[in-house]
Design a protein around this motif. Structure first.
Motif, PDB file in Angstrom:
ATOM      1  N   ARG A  58       0.816  -1.185   0.137  1.00 35.59           N
ATOM      2  CA  ARG A  58      -0.069  -0.007  -0.057  1.00 35.59           C
ATOM      3  C   ARG A  58       0.866   1.275  -0.080  1.00 35.59           C
ATOM      4  N   SER A  59       1.924   1.190   0.532  1.00 36.79           N
ATOM      5  CA  SER A  59       2.865   2.352   0.721  1.00 36.79           C
ATOM      6  C   SER A  59       3.715   2.583  -0.499  1.00 36.79           C
ATOM      7  N   VAL A  60       3.836   1.673  -1.531  1.00 37.87           N
ATOM      8  CA  VAL A  60       4.453   1.885  -2.646  1.00 37.87           C
ATOM      9  C   VAL A  60       3.640   1.759  -3.777  1.00 37.87           C
ATOM     10  N   LEU A  61       2.446   1.587  -3.784  1.00 33.21           N
ATOM     11  CA  LEU A  61       1.649   1.772  -4.834  1.00 33.21           C
ATOM     12  C   LEU A  61       0.607   3.024  -4.887  1.00 33.21           C
ATOM     13  N   PRO A  62       0.174   3.393  -5.940  1.00 34.79           N
ATOM     14  CA  PRO A  62      -0.822   4.558  -6.078  1.00 34.79           C
ATOM     15  C   PRO A  62      -2.165   4.066  -5.545  1.00 34.79           C
ATOM     16  N   ASP A  63      -2.834   4.534  -4.683  1.00 34.20           N
ATOM     17  CA  ASP A  63      -3.958   4.113  -4.118  1.00 34.20           C
ATOM     18  C   ASP A  63      -4.877   3.406  -5.009  1.00 34.20           C
ATOM     19  N   ARG A  64      -5.239   4.005  -5.976  1.00 29.12           N
ATOM     20  CA  ARG A  64      -6.230   3.339  -7.277  1.00 29.12           C
ATOM     21  C   ARG A  64      -5.561   2.007  -7.490  1.00 29.12           C
ATOM     22  N   SER A  65      -4.234   1.915  -7.869  1.00 28.94           N
ATOM     23  CA  SER A  65      -3.768   0.719  -8.256  1.00 28.94           C
ATOM     24  C   SER A  65      -3.775  -0.651  -7.142  1.00 28.94           C
ATOM     25  N   TRP A  66      -3.674  -0.122  -5.982  1.00 29.52           N
ATOM     26  CA  TRP A  66      -3.726  -0.967  -4.977  1.00 29.52           C
ATOM     27  C   TRP A  66      -5.105  -1.316  -4.460  1.00 29.52           C
ATOM     28  N   ASN A  67      -5.890  -0.401  -4.554  1.00 31.95           N
ATOM     29  CA  ASN A  67      -7.389  -0.661  -4.343  1.00 31.95           C
ATOM     30  C   ASN A  67      -7.894  -1.761  -5.361  1.00 31.95           C
ATOM     31  N   GLU A  68      -7.714  -1.596  -6.354  1.00 32.07           N
ATOM     32  CA  GLU A  68      -7.904  -2.357  -7.559  1.00 32.07           C
ATOM     33  C   GLU A  68      -7.621  -3.823  -7.576  1.00 32.07           C
ATOM     34  N   ARG A  69      -6.285  -4.090  -7.283  1.00 31.48           N
ATOM     35  CA  ARG A  69      -5.695  -5.345  -6.918  1.00 31.48           C
ATOM     36  C   ARG A  69      -5.780  -5.909  -5.740  1.00 31.48           C
ATOM     37  N   TRP A  70      -5.563  -5.053  -4.712  1.00 37.56           N
ATOM     38  CA  TRP A  70      -5.349  -5.669  -3.314  1.00 37.56           C
ATOM     39  C   TRP A  70      -6.502  -5.737  -2.349  1.00 37.56           C
ATOM     40  N   SER A  71      -7.329  -4.630  -2.479  1.00 29.66           N
ATOM     41  CA  SER A  71      -8.163  -4.244  -1.464  1.00 29.66           C
ATOM     42  C   SER A  71      -9.079  -5.424  -0.976  1.00 29.66           C
ATOM     43  N   GLU A  72      -9.706  -5.970  -1.979  1.00 27.53           N
ATOM     44  CA  GLU A  72     -10.760  -7.115  -1.522  1.00 27.53           C
ATOM     45  C   GLU A  72      -9.987  -8.012  -0.797  1.00 27.53           C
ATOM     46  N   HIS A  73      -8.826  -8.598  -1.237  1.00 27.84           N
ATOM     47  CA  HIS A  73      -8.200  -9.663  -0.771  1.00 27.84           C
ATOM     48  C   HIS A  73      -7.699  -9.358   0.561  1.00 27.84           C
ATOM     49  N   THR A  74      -7.334  -7.997   0.834  1.00 26.05           N
ATOM     50  CA  THR A  74      -6.937  -7.621   2.302  1.00 26.05           C
ATOM     51  C   THR A  74      -8.127  -7.671   3.201  1.00 26.05           C
ATOM     52  N   LEU A  75      -9.400  -7.235   2.622  1.00 25.28           N
ATOM     53  CA  LEU A  75     -10.436  -7.378   3.386  1.00 25.28           C
ATOM     54  C   LEU A  75     -10.867  -8.701   3.792  1.00 25.28           C
ATOM     55  N   ARG A  76     -10.794  -9.665   3.119  1.00 28.54           N
ATOM     56  CA  ARG A  76     -11.008 -10.960   3.268  1.00 28.54           C
ATOM     57  C   ARG A  76     -10.001 -11.520   4.345  1.00 28.54           C
ATOM     58  N   LEU A  77      -8.877 -11.253   4.115  1.00 23.72           N
ATOM     59  CA  LEU A  77      -7.747 -11.577   5.269  1.00 23.72           C
ATOM     60  C   LEU A  77      -8.158 -11.151   6.620  1.00 23.72           C
ATOM     61  N   GLU A  78      -8.501  -9.762   6.470  1.00 19.93           N
ATOM     62  CA  GLU A  78      -8.748  -9.243   7.978  1.00 19.93           C
ATOM     63  C   GLU A  78     -10.101  -9.693   8.790  1.00 19.93           C
ATOM     64  N   ASP A  79     -10.934 -10.123   7.784  1.00 21.78           N
ATOM     65  CA  ASP A  79     -12.209 -10.860   8.227  1.00 21.78           C
ATOM     66  C   ASP A  79     -12.009 -12.344   8.751  1.00 21.78           C
ATOM     67  N   LEU A  80     -10.983 -12.764   7.848  1.00 20.52           N
ATOM     68  CA  LEU A  80     -10.213 -14.456   8.550  1.00 20.52           C
ATOM     69  C   LEU A  80      -9.549 -14.038   9.912  1.00 20.52           C
ATOM     70  N   ARG A  81      -8.800 -13.004   9.862  1.00 22.56           N
ATOM     71  CA  ARG A  81      -8.007 -12.608  10.788  1.00 22.56           C
ATOM     72  C   ARG A  81      -8.971 -12.527  12.050  1.00 22.56           C
ATOM     73  N   ASP A  82      -9.923 -11.706  12.212  1.00 20.06           N
ATOM     74  CA  ASP A  82     -10.987 -11.532  13.197  1.00 20.06           C
ATOM     75  C   ASP A  82     -11.508 -12.831  13.577  1.00 20.06           C
ATOM     76  N   LYS A  83     -11.814 -13.708  12.697  1.00 21.35           N
ATOM     77  CA  LYS A  83     -12.556 -15.077  13.100  1.00 21.35           C
ATOM     78  C   LYS A  83     -11.706 -15.949  13.857  1.00 21.35           C
ATOM     79  N   VAL A  84     -10.362 -16.096  13.296  1.00 19.61           N
ATOM     80  CA  VAL A  84      -9.204 -16.742  13.882  1.00 19.61           C
ATOM     81  C   VAL A  84      -8.980 -16.191  15.291  1.00 19.61           C
ATOM     82  N   GLY A  85      -8.759 -14.896  15.522  1.00 21.34           N
ATOM     83  CA  GLY A  85      -8.596 -14.090  16.640  1.00 21.34           C
ATOM     84  C   GLY A  85      -7.319 -13.430  16.503  1.00 21.34           C
ATOM     85  N   PRO A  86      -7.116 -12.053  16.689  1.00 27.59           N
ATOM     86  CA  PRO A  86      -5.944 -11.392  16.564  1.00 27.59           C
ATOM     87  C   PRO A  86      -4.556 -12.126  17.442  1.00 27.59           C
TER      88      PRO A  86
END
Length: 148
Positions: free
Chosen positions: A92-120
């Motif tokens: 996220r810190s090295v890519l333009p916001d639009r590029s990062w959002n298009e390619r990685w945003s949904e996958h990151t949200l899914r991983l965060e949901d999984l993290r919350d289910k597994v437990g921090p």
């Protein structure tokens, strides 16, 4: 009053998107016999993929495994997935916001949901168990060099 309905519609749309981007599989205690192993999860039934290929198998990329109801994630996956999550955030810190959002945003949200289910706590502990193989596979996955 007109602006209120616009804000309300936008809030509903955002809620729908947020609810749609979740880990769709199941969390297991251990690998199950007969499940196919992928880079991000085990697959309970690749013939019932929401993204079928022409041969009747699964045509999804490995990051979409986490969006599939056939995905099974057990503690053996946690280090790699926690490392992947950290890697996506670092991009996220090295890519333009639009590029990062298009390619990685949904996958990151899914991983965060999984993290919350597994437990921090379990997720953080998994980072201490990341292997060289996990690092290599995540690197190849992010570069797009792994295909199903």
């Amino acid at each position: 009053m007109a602006s209120r309905s616009v804000f309300e519609a936008g809030a509903h749309e955002a809620l729908e998107q947020a609810q749609a981007v979740v880990f769709a599989g199941d969390i297991a205690d251990a690998p199950a016999p007969g499940h196919e192993q992928t880079v991000t999860a085990d697959c309970a039934d690749e013939t019932a993929s929401p993204w079928p290929d022409a041969k009747g198998g699964c045509g999804a990329d490995f990051l979409l495994c986490l969006a599939c109801p056939n995905a099974r994630v057990h503690p053996g996956h946690h280090p790699r997935l926690a490392h992947l999550h950290r890697k996506l955030h670092s991009l996220r810190s090295v890519l333009p916001d639009r590029s990062w959002n298009e390619r990685w945003s949904e996958h990151t949200l899914r991983l965060e949901d999984l993290r919350d289910k597994v437990g921090p706590a379990a997720w953080t502990a998994a980072l201490a168990r990341v292997s060289d193989e996990d690092r290599t596979l995540v690197h190849l996955l992010v570069k797009g060099e792994l295909t199903p």
